[in-house]
Design a protein around this motif. Structure first.
Motif, PDB file in Angstrom:
ATOM      1  N   SER A  71       0.680  -1.227  -0.142  1.00  0.00           N
ATOM      2  CA  SER A  71       0.015   0.149  -0.534  1.00  0.00           C
ATOM      3  C   SER A  71       1.164   1.330   0.033  1.00  0.00           C
ATOM      4  N   ARG A  72       2.154   1.065   0.680  1.00  0.00           N
ATOM      5  CA  ARG A  72       2.775   2.166   0.642  1.00  0.00           C
ATOM      6  C   ARG A  72       3.788   2.489  -0.843  1.00  0.00           C
ATOM      7  N   ARG A  73       3.291   1.620  -1.726  1.00  0.00           N
ATOM      8  CA  ARG A  73       4.389   1.622  -2.750  1.00  0.00           C
ATOM      9  C   ARG A  73       3.362   1.396  -4.142  1.00  0.00           C
ATOM     10  N   ASP A  74       1.961   1.210  -3.731  1.00  0.00           N
ATOM     11  CA  ASP A  74       0.961   1.580  -5.079  1.00  0.00           C
ATOM     12  C   ASP A  74      -0.616   1.393  -4.307  1.00  0.00           C
ATOM     13  N   ALA A  75      -1.303   1.900  -4.608  1.00  0.00           N
ATOM     14  CA  ALA A  75      -2.456   1.690  -3.526  1.00  0.00           C
ATOM     15  C   ALA A  75      -2.909   1.040  -4.159  1.00  0.00           C
ATOM     16  N   ALA A  76      -3.996   1.457  -5.760  1.00  0.00           N
ATOM     17  CA  ALA A  76      -4.207   1.029  -6.260  1.00  0.00           C
ATOM     18  C   ALA A  76      -3.949  -0.762  -6.579  1.00  0.00           C
ATOM     19  N   THR A  77      -2.759  -1.026  -6.516  1.00  0.00           N
ATOM     20  CA  THR A  77      -2.443  -2.207  -6.285  1.00  0.00           C
ATOM     21  C   THR A  77      -2.643  -3.752  -5.217  1.00  0.00           C
ATOM     22  N   ALA A  78      -2.531  -2.253  -4.408  1.00  0.00           N
ATOM     23  CA  ALA A  78      -2.778  -3.217  -2.487  1.00  0.00           C
ATOM     24  C   ALA A  78      -4.580  -3.671  -2.108  1.00  0.00           C
ATOM     25  N   ARG A  79      -5.344  -2.569  -3.503  1.00  0.00           N
ATOM     26  CA  ARG A  79      -7.295  -3.072  -3.070  1.00  0.00           C
ATOM     27  C   ARG A  79      -7.142  -3.769  -2.928  1.00  0.00           C
ATOM     28  N   ALA A  80      -5.745  -4.462  -4.805  1.00  0.00           N
ATOM     29  CA  ALA A  80      -5.997  -6.218  -5.970  1.00  0.00           C
ATOM     30  C   ALA A  80      -5.330  -6.441  -4.631  1.00  0.00           C
ATOM     31  N   VAL A  81      -4.337  -6.647  -4.685  1.00  0.00           N
ATOM     32  CA  VAL A  81      -3.681  -7.594  -3.550  1.00  0.00           C
ATOM     33  C   VAL A  81      -5.388  -8.095  -1.781  1.00  0.00           C
ATOM     34  N   GLU A  82      -5.439  -6.820  -1.863  1.00  0.00           N
ATOM     35  CA  GLU A  82      -6.207  -6.958  -0.641  1.00  0.00           C
ATOM     36  C   GLU A  82      -7.642  -7.607  -0.891  1.00  0.00           C
ATOM     37  N   ARG A  83      -8.125  -7.423  -2.540  1.00  0.00           N
ATOM     38  CA  ARG A  83      -9.106  -8.542  -2.720  1.00  0.00           C
ATOM     39  C   ARG A  83      -8.749  -9.600  -2.829  1.00  0.00           C
ATOM     40  N   TRP A  84      -7.710  -9.948  -3.040  1.00  0.00           N
ATOM     41  CA  TRP A  84      -7.357 -11.406  -3.108  1.00  0.00           C
ATOM     42  C   TRP A  84      -7.051 -11.871  -1.681  1.00  0.00           C
ATOM     43  N   CYS A  85      -6.769 -10.884  -0.995  1.00  0.00           N
ATOM     44  CA  CYS A  85      -6.258 -11.558   0.205  1.00  0.00           C
ATOM     45  C   CYS A  85      -7.568 -12.450   1.606  1.00  0.00           C
ATOM     46  N   THR A  86      -8.428 -10.967   0.388  1.00  0.00           N
ATOM     47  CA  THR A  86     -10.286 -11.549   1.632  1.00  0.00           C
ATOM     48  C   THR A  86     -10.569 -12.941   0.941  1.00  0.00           C
ATOM     49  N   GLU A  87     -10.547 -12.736   0.069  1.00  0.00           N
ATOM     50  CA  GLU A  87     -10.902 -14.214  -0.538  1.00  0.00           C
ATOM     51  C   GLU A  87     -10.467 -15.321   0.175  1.00  0.00           C
ATOM     52  N   ARG A  88      -8.676 -15.549  -0.066  1.00  0.00           N
ATOM     53  CA  ARG A  88      -8.453 -16.035   0.874  1.00  0.00           C
ATOM     54  C   ARG A  88      -8.904 -16.827   2.299  1.00  0.00           C
ATOM     55  N   GLU A  89      -8.914 -15.573   3.076  1.00  0.00           N
ATOM     56  CA  GLU A  89      -9.553 -15.949   4.325  1.00  0.00           C
ATOM     57  C   GLU A  89     -10.720 -16.297   4.335  1.00  0.00           C
ATOM     58  N   LEU A  90     -11.825 -15.694   3.558  1.00  0.00           N
ATOM     59  CA  LEU A  90     -12.924 -16.239   3.797  1.00  0.00           C
ATOM     60  C   LEU A  90     -12.641 -17.372   3.231  1.00  0.00           C
TER      61      LEU A  90
END
Length: 227
Positions: A71-90
């Motif tokens: 998120s410190r490097r690229d906010a848009a990429t961080a949002r995409a990665v966060e969605r992927w992580c949320t899917e794995r957590e669910l």
């Protein structure tokens, strides 16, 4: 600083709010090597979307802390990665269950008039799904979790801890954090809350004490009142 159970219970009895970390104290969302695979997948996705792989990203084994770095490097990429992580957590939440002592600990807090809130770097939906398996009183716990547009609020930031205290109508000095990582301890310190460290590993408990935990015990069952 100590690992005395008596000192822990004294802390709990004089507080008005217990702020509980989720992954570790309440449940193990990604047991075994699963957390490493999720971190590796999150890193691979970030790099595929253009984030430069540096040493800091390469050595990160916690997908949530990796998210903070991205998120410190690229906010848009961080949002995409966060969605992927949320899917794995669910997905993981379908198999995860609260630790055996979780319900008894929360009931004991409520019986003495102490509030309990969950503050977690995981997605709130995954946390509530796991807590639902524990029945009352776990299903009624307020959960302050990760949101895609506020990754800077993840621990070790104190932001979520302070929000939990405000929501409970409690000052941070009247709350106690229970966590199993250095980031939990650092977040509590920044929020001016004492922190109880939790780990079955004596060496890890020593690390939590060194990070600033007031006390450290093996598990949530150690915090239950004597019968």
């Amino acid at each position: 600083m100590t690992d005395s159970v008596d000192a822990v219970r004294a802390l709990l009895h004089r507080c008005r709010l217990v702020v509980l970390d989720f992954d570790g104290p309440l449940a193990r969302l990604l047991p075994g090597e699963k957390f490493l695979r999720v971190a590796a997948g999150a890193r691979e996705l970030a790099v595929s979307l253009g984030v430069v792989l540096d040493d800091e990203l390469a050595r990160q084994t916690d997908h949530v802390q990796l998210l903070r770095l991205v998120s410190r490097r690229d906010a848009a990429t961080a949002r995409a990665v966060e969605r992927w992580c949320t899917e794995r957590e669910l997905e993981a939440a379908a198999a995860a269950r609260p630790v055996a002592a979780a319900g008894a600990f929360v009931r004991a807090c409520h019986e003495r008039g102490t509030g309990v809130a969950v503050v977690t770097n995981n997605a709130a939906g995954a946390v509530t799904a796991v807590l639902a398996h524990g029945g009352p009183p776990l299903t009624a716990l307020p959960v302050h979790g990760r949101t895609p547009d506020a990754l800077e609020r993840l621990k070790p930031s104190p932001s979520m801890l302070l929000a939990a205290a405000r929501e409970a109508g409690t000052g941070p000095g009247e709350a106690v954090m229970v966590g199993d990582s250095a980031s939990d301890v650092h977040a509590a310190t920044a929020a001016a809350m004492p922190c109880i460290g939790l780990s079955p590993d004596p060496a890890r408990r020593a690390e939590l004490l060194a990070a600033g935990a007031a006390v450290a015990v093996p598990d949530l069952a150690s915090l239950l009142p004597e019968r």
